[in-house]
Design a protein around this motif. Structure first.
Motif, PDB file in Angstrom:
ATOM      1  N   GLY A  94       8.018   8.693  -3.501  1.00 31.41           N
ATOM      2  CA  GLY A  94       8.303   8.779  -4.926  1.00 31.41           C
ATOM      3  C   GLY A  94       9.616   8.133  -5.343  1.00 31.41           C
ATOM      4  N   ASP A  95      10.488   7.785  -4.375  1.00 28.66           N
ATOM      5  CA  ASP A  95      11.743   7.114  -4.719  1.00 28.66           C
ATOM      6  C   ASP A  95      11.460   5.698  -5.219  1.00 28.66           C
ATOM      7  N   PRO A  96      12.190   5.266  -6.227  1.00 29.91           N
ATOM      8  CA  PRO A  96      12.007   3.887  -6.697  1.00 29.91           C
ATOM      9  C   PRO A  96      12.697   2.905  -5.755  1.00 29.91           C
ATOM     10  N   PHE A  97      12.115   1.726  -5.622  1.00 32.48           N
ATOM     11  CA  PHE A  97      12.751   0.637  -4.897  1.00 32.48           C
ATOM     12  C   PHE A  97      12.229  -0.659  -5.478  1.00 32.48           C
TER      13      PHE A  97
ATOM     14  N   ALA B 215       0.829  -1.209   0.000  1.00 34.35           N
ATOM     15  CA  ALA B 215       0.000   0.000   0.000  1.00 34.35           C
ATOM     16  C   ALA B 215       0.864   1.259   0.000  1.00 34.35           C
ATOM     17  N   THR B 216       2.067   1.166   0.539  1.00 35.14           N
ATOM     18  CA  THR B 216       2.948   2.332   0.606  1.00 35.14           C
ATOM     19  C   THR B 216       3.665   2.602  -0.704  1.00 35.14           C
ATOM     20  N   SER B 217       3.436   1.766  -1.702  1.00 31.36           N
ATOM     21  CA  SER B 217       4.078   1.986  -2.999  1.00 31.36           C
ATOM     22  C   SER B 217       3.168   2.802  -3.905  1.00 31.36           C
ATOM     23  N   GLN B 218       3.705   3.199  -5.030  1.00 37.20           N
ATOM     24  CA  GLN B 218       2.907   3.935  -6.007  1.00 37.20           C
ATOM     25  C   GLN B 218       2.309   2.992  -7.048  1.00 37.20           C
TER      26      GLN B 218
ATOM     27  N   SER C 185       3.952  -6.718  12.217  1.00 36.88           N
ATOM     28  CA  SER C 185       5.402  -6.926  12.167  1.00 36.88           C
ATOM     29  C   SER C 185       5.973  -6.492  10.821  1.00 36.88           C
ATOM     30  N   GLN C 186       5.294  -6.874   9.749  1.00 37.85           N
ATOM     31  CA  GLN C 186       5.777  -6.508   8.416  1.00 37.85           C
ATOM     32  C   GLN C 186       5.711  -5.005   8.202  1.00 37.85           C
ATOM     33  N   GLY C 187       4.683  -4.364   8.728  1.00 38.70           N
ATOM     34  CA  GLY C 187       4.601  -2.911   8.624  1.00 38.70           C
ATOM     35  C   GLY C 187       5.793  -2.237   9.289  1.00 38.70           C
ATOM     36  N   GLY C 188       6.200  -2.759  10.448  1.00 40.10           N
ATOM     37  CA  GLY C 188       7.379  -2.224  11.130  1.00 40.10           C
ATOM     38  C   GLY C 188       8.649  -2.458  10.334  1.00 40.10           C
ATOM     39  N   THR C 189       8.743  -3.637   9.716  1.00 39.59           N
ATOM     40  CA  THR C 189       9.902  -3.942   8.884  1.00 39.59           C
ATOM     41  C   THR C 189       9.978  -2.994   7.695  1.00 39.59           C
ATOM     42  N   ASN C 190       8.830  -2.733   7.070  1.00 43.32           N
ATOM     43  CA  ASN C 190       8.807  -1.786   5.941  1.00 43.32           C
ATOM     44  C   ASN C 190       9.255  -0.400   6.379  1.00 43.32           C
ATOM     45  N   THR C 191       8.742   0.064   7.513  1.00 39.53           N
ATOM     46  CA  THR C 191       9.106   1.393   8.018  1.00 39.53           C
ATOM     47  C   THR C 191      10.606   1.466   8.281  1.00 39.53           C
ATOM     48  N   GLN C 192      11.167   0.436   8.899  1.00 37.37           N
ATOM     49  CA  GLN C 192      12.612   0.417   9.161  1.00 37.37           C
ATOM     50  C   GLN C 192      13.402   0.474   7.857  1.00 37.37           C
TER      51      GLN C 192
END
Length: 95
Positions: free
Chosen positions: A87-90, A26-29, A70-77
């Protein structure tokens, strides 16, 4: 991108101990805010969502709320540690 999450999971059933998970993140574009349809799979607890594949849209499934948190925390880290800004690509690699 709360719009992605809302479009993917806003009507997910309320099941104790479960949470609606979506991919692309959800945090991606690349979520539903860019178009496409929702899809799910047998065993995901979402009988009103078609089981299908396709190049656009999102896949959603009810998963353990503990795993989701847990995964949400991992994404934030990851975003903070790698200085990923809006907007940065990953790339997401699944192994």
């Amino acid at each position: 991108m709360s719009d992605n999450r809302a479009k993917a999971c806003s009507d997910a059933p309320s099941v104790e101990g479960k949470s609606c998970d979506e991919y692309p993140l959800a945090t991606s574009q690349q979520g539903l805010s860019t178009g496409g349809e929702r899809r799910s799979f047998d065993g995901c607890g979402l009988s009103n969502i078609p089981s299908q594949t396709g190049p656009t849209g999102v896949s959603i499934c009810m998963i353990s709320a503990t795993d989701q948190s847990s995964q949400g925390g991992t994404n934030t880290q990851f975003y903070r540690g790698e200085r990923v800004l809006q907007g940065d690509p990953f790339r997401v690699a699944i192994s």
